[in-house]
Design a protein around this motif. Structure first.
Motif, mmCIF file in Angstrom:
data_model
loop_
_atom_site.group_PDB
_atom_site.id
_atom_site.type_symbol
_atom_site.label_atom_id
_atom_site.label_comp_id
_atom_site.label_asym_id
_atom_site.label_seq_id
_atom_site.Cartn_x
_atom_site.Cartn_y
_atom_site.Cartn_z
ATOM 1 N N ASP A 18 -7.289 5.451 2.065
ATOM 2 C CA ASP A 18 -7.900 4.382 1.454
ATOM 3 C C ASP A 18 -7.057 3.176 0.377
ATOM 4 O O ASP A 18 -8.352 2.231 0.710
ATOM 5 C CB ASP A 18 -9.050 5.399 0.507
ATOM 6 N N ALA A 19 -6.746 3.680 0.031
ATOM 7 C CA ALA A 19 -5.460 2.442 -1.180
ATOM 8 C C ALA A 19 -5.205 1.372 -0.189
ATOM 9 O O ALA A 19 -5.307 0.671 -1.182
ATOM 10 C CB ALA A 19 -4.917 3.174 -2.096
ATOM 11 N N PHE A 20 -4.685 2.389 0.786
ATOM 12 C CA PHE A 20 -4.052 0.947 1.935
ATOM 13 C C PHE A 20 -5.542 -0.224 2.283
ATOM 14 O O PHE A 20 -4.762 -1.625 1.318
ATOM 15 C CB PHE A 20 -3.445 1.676 3.270
ATOM 16 N N VAL A 21 -5.614 0.545 2.214
ATOM 17 C CA VAL A 21 -6.844 -0.616 2.794
ATOM 18 C C VAL A 21 -8.101 -0.534 1.649
ATOM 19 O O VAL A 21 -8.228 -2.369 2.511
ATOM 20 C CB VAL A 21 -8.591 0.458 3.829
ATOM 21 N N SER A 22 -8.351 -0.604 0.579
ATOM 22 C CA SER A 22 -8.976 -1.442 -0.114
ATOM 23 C C SER A 22 -8.185 -2.438 -0.591
ATOM 24 O O SER A 22 -8.971 -3.324 -1.217
ATOM 25 C CB SER A 22 -9.275 0.036 -1.704
ATOM 26 N N ALA A 23 -7.268 -1.944 -0.866
ATOM 27 C CA ALA A 23 -5.770 -3.013 -1.303
ATOM 28 C C ALA A 23 -6.124 -4.300 -0.462
ATOM 29 O O ALA A 23 -5.667 -5.875 -0.141
ATOM 30 C CB ALA A 23 -4.788 -2.808 -1.917
ATOM 31 N N ALA A 24 -6.157 -4.031 0.681
ATOM 32 C CA ALA A 24 -5.910 -4.822 1.780
ATOM 33 C C ALA A 24 -6.712 -6.056 2.185
ATOM 34 O O ALA A 24 -7.052 -7.037 2.791
ATOM 35 C CB ALA A 24 -4.995 -4.166 3.780
ATOM 36 N N ASP B 298 -5.320 -7.527 -2.688
ATOM 37 C CA ASP B 298 -4.414 -7.421 -3.796
ATOM 38 C C ASP B 298 -3.289 -6.747 -3.539
ATOM 39 O O ASP B 298 -2.546 -5.395 -2.538
ATOM 40 C CB ASP B 298 -5.134 -6.153 -4.633
ATOM 41 N N VAL B 299 -1.863 -8.065 -3.209
ATOM 42 C CA VAL B 299 -1.204 -7.399 -2.293
ATOM 43 C C VAL B 299 0.305 -6.043 -3.606
ATOM 44 O O VAL B 299 0.850 -5.386 -2.804
ATOM 45 C CB VAL B 299 0.674 -8.281 -2.530
ATOM 46 N N ALA B 300 -0.084 -6.283 -4.293
ATOM 47 C CA ALA B 300 0.974 -5.849 -5.625
ATOM 48 C C ALA B 300 0.618 -4.301 -5.338
ATOM 49 O O ALA B 300 0.904 -3.523 -5.243
ATOM 50 C CB ALA B 300 0.737 -6.088 -7.332
ATOM 51 N N SER B 301 -1.163 -3.945 -4.961
ATOM 52 C CA SER B 301 -1.417 -2.193 -5.185
ATOM 53 C C SER B 301 -1.425 -1.673 -3.672
ATOM 54 O O SER B 301 -0.655 -1.443 -3.109
ATOM 55 C CB SER B 301 -2.550 -2.683 -5.096
ATOM 56 N N LEU B 302 -1.391 -3.389 -2.803
ATOM 57 C CA LEU B 302 -0.648 -1.922 -1.440
ATOM 58 C C LEU B 302 1.024 -1.788 -1.278
ATOM 59 O O LEU B 302 1.514 -1.167 -1.004
ATOM 60 C CB LEU B 302 -0.612 -3.545 -0.940
ATOM 61 N N GLU B 303 1.275 -2.914 -1.833
ATOM 62 C CA GLU B 303 2.863 -2.557 -1.882
ATOM 63 C C GLU B 303 3.279 -1.302 -2.788
ATOM 64 O O GLU B 303 4.340 -0.634 -2.401
ATOM 65 C CB GLU B 303 3.922 -3.577 -2.324
ATOM 66 N N SER B 304 2.657 -1.022 -3.354
ATOM 67 C CA SER B 304 2.595 0.024 -4.501
ATOM 68 C C SER B 304 2.071 1.552 -3.630
ATOM 69 O O SER B 304 3.586 2.698 -4.347
ATOM 70 C CB SER B 304 1.735 0.145 -5.836
ATOM 71 N N VAL B 305 1.721 1.541 -2.514
ATOM 72 C CA VAL B 305 1.665 2.576 -1.521
ATOM 73 C C VAL B 305 2.517 3.293 -0.405
ATOM 74 O O VAL B 305 2.198 4.265 0.313
ATOM 75 C CB VAL B 305 0.189 2.885 -1.117
ATOM 76 N N LEU B 306 3.377 1.819 -0.400
ATOM 77 C CA LEU B 306 4.409 2.073 0.688
ATOM 78 C C LEU B 306 5.696 2.406 0.688
ATOM 79 O O LEU B 306 6.235 1.926 -1.070
ATOM 80 C CB LEU B 306 4.582 -0.486 1.359
ATOM 81 N N ALA B 307 6.156 3.004 1.530
ATOM 82 C CA ALA B 307 7.972 3.559 1.545
ATOM 83 C C ALA B 307 8.198 2.134 1.098
ATOM 84 O O ALA B 307 8.699 1.561 1.996
ATOM 85 C CB ALA B 307 8.023 4.253 2.270
ATOM 86 N N PRO B 308 10.114 2.190 0.959
ATOM 87 C CA PRO B 308 10.540 1.293 0.858
ATOM 88 C C PRO B 308 11.251 0.579 2.540
ATOM 89 O O PRO B 308 11.035 -0.064 2.983
ATOM 90 C CB PRO B 308 12.168 1.713 0.295
ATOM 91 N N ALA C 158 2.577 -5.467 3.362
ATOM 92 C CA ALA C 158 1.561 -6.155 2.306
ATOM 93 C C ALA C 158 1.272 -7.842 2.903
ATOM 94 O O ALA C 158 -0.203 -8.351 3.231
ATOM 95 C CB ALA C 158 2.414 -5.651 1.095
ATOM 96 N N ASN C 159 1.906 -8.993 3.269
ATOM 97 C CA ASN C 159 1.432 -9.630 3.785
ATOM 98 C C ASN C 159 0.848 -9.997 4.671
ATOM 99 O O ASN C 159 -0.847 -10.554 5.307
ATOM 100 C CB ASN C 159 2.860 -10.708 3.634
ATOM 101 N N LEU C 160 1.531 -8.972 6.052
ATOM 102 C CA LEU C 160 0.880 -9.320 6.857
ATOM 103 C C LEU C 160 -1.324 -8.471 6.579
ATOM 104 O O LEU C 160 -1.443 -9.285 7.507
ATOM 105 C CB LEU C 160 1.443 -8.391 8.382
ATOM 106 N N ALA C 161 -1.042 -7.264 6.007
ATOM 107 C CA ALA C 161 -2.113 -7.314 6.371
ATOM 108 C C ALA C 161 -3.302 -7.692 4.747
ATOM 109 O O ALA C 161 -4.218 -7.435 5.211
ATOM 110 C CB ALA C 161 -1.892 -5.918 5.653
ATOM 111 N N THR C 162 -2.952 -8.751 4.512
ATOM 112 C CA THR C 162 -3.913 -9.438 4.071
ATOM 113 C C THR C 162 -3.838 -10.981 3.952
ATOM 114 O O THR C 162 -4.483 -11.804 3.381
ATOM 115 C CB THR C 162 -3.591 -9.263 1.895
ATOM 116 N N ALA C 163 -2.486 -11.088 5.243
ATOM 117 C CA ALA C 163 -2.848 -12.380 5.228
ATOM 118 C C ALA C 163 -3.688 -12.945 5.763
ATOM 119 O O ALA C 163 -4.098 -14.817 5.307
ATOM 120 C CB ALA C 163 -1.543 -13.150 6.484
#
Length: 307
Positions: free
Chosen positions: A185-191, A195-205, A231-236
């Motif tokens: 849900d966090a990924f979809v909402s941020a994408a 919201d790139v910052a929020s998206l990156e925060s739920v992603l593993a390195p 994150a850039n791909l999901a929000t581009a």
């Protein structure tokens, strides 16, 4: 294989009853070996035809007979499927299956049902994959697997052991269902909101994004690696999310998202997550795989009549 020259109605009724009892397991084996709903259904259908034509009076264990036939057929299909996938354009992902209406597919044990693990199993040869699935997902003994695959027990032990080593570190410990849903849900909402910052925060390195479209326009043809790139791909492209209707679905035992455009299903989004965050983002754009997912909701259709 012995032919059954003149089966009685009662005999066929018993054949149907026996096959229906074991069908979920047979589909479960074939699907895990093949990663394809359609191919697994074809295998199960072929086994049903063979079961009808077999002299069942000499079959000591219907379960063993049916499991053996299913596994061997699935291995053969997997070998030809590997050759076809060499010409596939871009990443190939397993066909997701709807487990909300067909929980029996994962009823024995959930191992080797997760999309990310099915993808990892592609690293194994069809025979290795079959041995691993029978042992890890269905708890078959080494002698049983040896008989099914027509190998020695020693060889089977080596294959399973070698497969485990090859997969070590790949199938990470997954988060529980609640945390998985929260991360999705966090990924979809941020994408959706960019919201790139929020998206990156739920992603593993070491997150990887894979898009399965077989050359379909708009589907990335290479794996995208790293939080910033994913994150850039999901929000581009804002228009990717604009006007879409998102509905939760159960794919391979986990909550996923089906995206609709103009009322038609266009994308299935699934993730794999560990305590480090989302480490795989999987986009299924291929229309045939989306259709197979929707069709899998009616998988429990009755066995066809005698051929």
């Amino acid at each position: 294989m012995h032919a059954n020259p003149s089966p009685t109605t009662g005999d066929l009724d018993e054949a149907v009853s026996t096959f229906v009892r074991y069908r979920p397991r047979l589909f479960g084996i074939a699907y895990r070996v093949l990663g394809s709903v359609a191919e697994a259904e074809d295998v199960v259908q072929e086994v049903w035809l063979r079961w009808q034509k077999t002299d069942r009076s000499v079959v000591v264990s219907p379960a063993a007979f049916l499991s053996s036939a299913t596994t061997r057929l699935a291995v053969n299909v997997a070998q030809s499927a590997r050759m076809r996938r060499e010409t596939y354009i871009g990443p190939w992902l397993p066909e997701p299956i709807d487990t909300s209406v067909d929980p029996e597919v994962g009823a024995q044990r959930a191992e080797a049902l997760d999309m990310a693990l099915l993808l990892v199993l592609e690293k194994l040869s069809p025979t290795e994959r079959a041995a691993y699935v029978l042992r890890e997902a269905f708890d078959y003994s080494y002698p049983e697997i040896a008989e099914i695959l027509q190998l020695s027990v020693v060889n089977v032990r080596q294959i399973v052991s070698r497969s485990r080593r090859r997969l070590t570190g790949e199938p990470r410990a997954s988060v529980d269902a609640l945390e998985h849903r929260r991360l999705l849900d966090a990924f979809v909402s941020a994408a959706r909101t960019g919201d790139v910052a929020s998206l990156e925060s739920v992603l593993a390195p070491d997150v990887v994004s894979l898009s399965d479209g077989n050359g379909l326009r708009g589907a990335a043809r290479l794996a995208v690696v790293g939080p910033a790139s994913v994150a850039n791909l999901a929000t581009a492209t804002r228009r990717f999310w604009r006007g879409t209707d998102l509905r939760p679905v159960q794919a391979n035992g986990r909550t996923s998202v089906m995206m609709y455009r103009g009322g038609a299903p266009s994308t299935i989004l699934t993730i794999a997550a560990s305590r480090d965050g989302i480490h795989k983002v999987m986009w299924v754009f291929h229309p045939d795989k989306i259709a197979a997912f929707l069709k899998s909701r009616s998988r429990s259709a009755p066995v066809p009549g005698p051929a």
